[in-house]
Design a protein around this motif. Structure first.
Motif, PDB file in Angstrom:
ATOM      1  N   GLY A  27      28.662  68.735  16.576  1.00  0.00           N
ATOM      2  CA  GLY A  27      27.906  69.806  15.936  1.00  0.00           C
ATOM      3  C   GLY A  27      27.046  70.623  16.880  1.00  0.00           C
ATOM      4  O   GLY A  27      26.617  71.729  16.547  1.00  0.00           O
ATOM      5  N   GLU A  28      26.763  70.083  18.070  1.00  0.00           N
ATOM      6  CA  GLU A  28      25.904  70.799  19.021  1.00  0.00           C
ATOM      7  C   GLU A  28      26.675  71.807  19.874  1.00  0.00           C
ATOM      8  O   GLU A  28      26.087  72.605  20.591  1.00  0.00           O
ATOM      9  CB  GLU A  28      25.180  69.801  19.932  1.00  0.00           C
ATOM     10  N   TRP A  29      28.011  71.745  19.814  1.00  0.00           N
ATOM     11  CA  TRP A  29      28.836  72.608  20.668  1.00  0.00           C
ATOM     12  C   TRP A  29      29.349  73.824  19.898  1.00  0.00           C
ATOM     13  O   TRP A  29      29.625  73.727  18.703  1.00  0.00           O
ATOM     14  CB  TRP A  29      30.041  71.826  21.200  1.00  0.00           C
ATOM     15  N   ARG A  30      29.520  74.932  20.601  1.00  0.00           N
ATOM     16  CA  ARG A  30      30.133  76.132  20.029  1.00  0.00           C
ATOM     17  C   ARG A  30      31.371  76.472  20.853  1.00  0.00           C
ATOM     18  O   ARG A  30      31.299  76.499  22.087  1.00  0.00           O
ATOM     19  CB  ARG A  30      29.152  77.318  20.094  1.00  0.00           C
ATOM     20  N   VAL A  31      32.480  76.776  20.173  1.00  0.00           N
ATOM     21  CA  VAL A  31      33.715  77.093  20.899  1.00  0.00           C
ATOM     22  C   VAL A  31      33.530  78.392  21.683  1.00  0.00           C
ATOM     23  O   VAL A  31      33.069  79.406  21.138  1.00  0.00           O
ATOM     24  CB  VAL A  31      34.915  77.227  19.930  1.00  0.00           C
ATOM     25  N   ALA A  32      33.884  78.358  22.974  1.00  0.00           N
ATOM     26  CA  ALA A  32      33.780  79.545  23.835  1.00  0.00           C
ATOM     27  C   ALA A  32      35.158  80.139  24.128  1.00  0.00           C
ATOM     28  O   ALA A  32      35.296  81.344  24.316  1.00  0.00           O
ATOM     29  CB  ALA A  32      33.080  79.184  25.149  1.00  0.00           C
ATOM     30  N   ARG A  42      30.500  75.346  24.553  1.00  0.00           N
ATOM     31  CA  ARG A  42      29.283  75.438  25.358  1.00  0.00           C
ATOM     32  C   ARG A  42      28.062  75.167  24.494  1.00  0.00           C
ATOM     33  O   ARG A  42      28.102  75.277  23.266  1.00  0.00           O
ATOM     34  CB  ARG A  42      29.188  76.807  26.035  1.00  0.00           C
ATOM     35  N   LYS A  43      26.978  74.817  25.144  1.00  0.00           N
ATOM     36  CA  LYS A  43      25.669  74.655  24.510  1.00  0.00           C
ATOM     37  C   LYS A  43      24.613  74.959  25.574  1.00  0.00           C
ATOM     38  O   LYS A  43      24.906  74.862  26.776  1.00  0.00           O
ATOM     39  CB  LYS A  43      25.483  73.245  23.941  1.00  0.00           C
ATOM     40  N   PRO A  44      23.403  75.326  25.180  1.00  0.00           N
ATOM     41  CA  PRO A  44      22.382  75.597  26.192  1.00  0.00           C
ATOM     42  C   PRO A  44      22.157  74.367  27.080  1.00  0.00           C
ATOM     43  O   PRO A  44      22.089  73.235  26.594  1.00  0.00           O
ATOM     44  CB  PRO A  44      21.134  75.918  25.356  1.00  0.00           C
ATOM     45  N   SER A  45      22.058  74.598  28.367  1.00  0.00           N
ATOM     46  CA  SER A  45      21.831  73.509  29.319  1.00  0.00           C
ATOM     47  C   SER A  45      20.380  73.039  29.249  1.00  0.00           C
ATOM     48  O   SER A  45      19.472  73.821  29.005  1.00  0.00           O
ATOM     49  CB  SER A  45      22.141  73.999  30.736  1.00  0.00           C
ATOM     50  N   GLU A  46      20.177  71.751  29.490  1.00  0.00           N
ATOM     51  CA  GLU A  46      18.812  71.212  29.601  1.00  0.00           C
ATOM     52  C   GLU A  46      18.291  71.380  31.027  1.00  0.00           C
ATOM     53  O   GLU A  46      17.118  71.152  31.303  1.00  0.00           O
ATOM     54  CB  GLU A  46      18.815  69.718  29.257  1.00  0.00           C
ATOM     55  N   GLU A  47      19.171  71.739  31.956  1.00  0.00           N
ATOM     56  CA  GLU A  47      18.823  71.763  33.380  1.00  0.00           C
ATOM     57  C   GLU A  47      18.382  73.135  33.877  1.00  0.00           C
ATOM     58  O   GLU A  47      17.594  73.252  34.799  1.00  0.00           O
ATOM     59  CB  GLU A  47      20.033  71.315  34.216  1.00  0.00           C
ATOM     60  N   PHE A  48      18.948  74.192  33.282  1.00  0.00           N
ATOM     61  CA  PHE A  48      18.618  75.557  33.730  1.00  0.00           C
ATOM     62  C   PHE A  48      18.849  76.508  32.577  1.00  0.00           C
ATOM     63  O   PHE A  48      19.159  76.079  31.467  1.00  0.00           O
ATOM     64  CB  PHE A  48      19.431  75.927  34.992  1.00  0.00           C
ATOM     65  N   SER A  49      18.693  77.817  32.821  1.00  0.00           N
ATOM     66  CA  SER A  49      18.690  78.768  31.706  1.00  0.00           C
ATOM     67  C   SER A  49      20.088  79.159  31.227  1.00  0.00           C
ATOM     68  O   SER A  49      20.224  79.963  30.315  1.00  0.00           O
ATOM     69  CB  SER A  49      17.915  80.028  32.101  1.00  0.00           C
ATOM     70  N   GLY A  50      21.138  78.623  31.847  1.00  0.00           N
ATOM     71  CA  GLY A  50      22.503  78.928  31.422  1.00  0.00           C
ATOM     72  C   GLY A  50      23.050  77.896  30.450  1.00  0.00           C
ATOM     73  O   GLY A  50      22.299  77.254  29.712  1.00  0.00           O
ATOM     74  N   TYR A  51      24.381  77.723  30.470  1.00  0.00           N
ATOM     75  CA  TYR A  51      25.046  76.843  29.520  1.00  0.00           C
ATOM     76  C   TYR A  51      25.640  75.609  30.197  1.00  0.00           C
ATOM     77  O   TYR A  51      26.039  75.646  31.367  1.00  0.00           O
ATOM     78  CB  TYR A  51      26.202  77.585  28.834  1.00  0.00           C
ATOM     79  N   LEU A  52      25.689  74.534  29.412  1.00  0.00           N
ATOM     80  CA  LEU A  52      26.522  73.378  29.739  1.00  0.00           C
ATOM     81  C   LEU A  52      27.851  73.600  29.019  1.00  0.00           C
ATOM     82  O   LEU A  52      27.880  73.810  27.808  1.00  0.00           O
ATOM     83  CB  LEU A  52      25.862  72.084  29.230  1.00  0.00           C
TER      84      LEU A  52
END
Length: 207
Positions: A27-32, A42-52
């Motif tokens: 549920g946390e992922w969105r198809v890219a 993809r989902k927002p990264s916890e490490e930087f301002s981009g995506y995981l």
């Protein structure tokens, strides 16, 4: 420039981070992007301002051979169209090394060639393998390249239970390309690059 880290604790932390990513709920992922070879989320990264990014697809081959084509070594340069050079700078025990590699320009050179220095670690995972990496601030940056940074990333490769000649390959990638780039260009490039990675890998395994 930082000194080289102690490989054992870094390898252990890296593995634990990737296993945690691997347990993130659907549920946390969105198809890219979706192709016949792979699906990319993809989902927002916890490490930087981009995506995981998460990529997944079934690859027709045994786990060890697939991972040998992905991890640092002679195969990778032969088939990965994005990678233009690779040098192993340091080798540690237990499938650990530090490698420097360069990537080609993308999106008609909107994204200029990049250089990365990554710590790489390959280990067993369930019935298969995990090969993972993280960038280090190590070595001089070569002219004509922007130094990019890979936050924890890796590839899980496990045999399919009902078809042992096939493997499920799941990747987690979060690359900070750095330099002056529109984020939308980076996001477009990342999704396409990951989908192409699967089709290129499949072709390489068949040769």
């Amino acid at each position: 420039m930082d000194p080289l880290p102690n490989p054992a604790p870094l390898a252990s932390k890296l593995r634990n981070t990737l296993v945690r990513y691997h347990s993130i709920g659907d549920g946390e992922w969105r198809v890219a992007k979706k192709t016949k070879d792979a699906t990319v989320w993809r989902k927002p990264s916890e490490e930087f301002s981009g995506y995981l990014y998460k990529a997944q697809g079934v690859v027709e081959d045994v786990t060890n051979r697939i991972v040998d084509h992905i991890r640092p070594g002679p195969y990778r340069l032969d088939w990965d169209s994005l990678m233009t050079s690779m040098d192993i700078m340091e080798t540690f025990e237990e499938n650990c090394c530090v490698m420097r590699y360069t990537t080609a320009g993308q999106l008609w050179n909107v994204i200029a060639p990049r250089e990365f220095v990554d710590f790489s670690y390959t280990t067993s995972y369930e019935d298969g393998l995990l090969t993972c990496g993280i960038s280090l601030d190590y070595g001089e940056v070569r002219p004509n390249f922007v130094r990019g940074f890979n936050h924890p990333c890796g590839w899980f490769c496990v045999p399919l239970k009902d078809s042992p000649g096939h493997s499920l390959l799941t990747g987690y990638i979060q690359t900070e390309l750095r330099g002056m780039l529109p984020q939308s260009a980076v996001d477009t490039a990342m999704s396409s690059t990951l989908a192409n990675f699967y089709s290129d890998l499949k072709k390489a395994l068949k040769t």
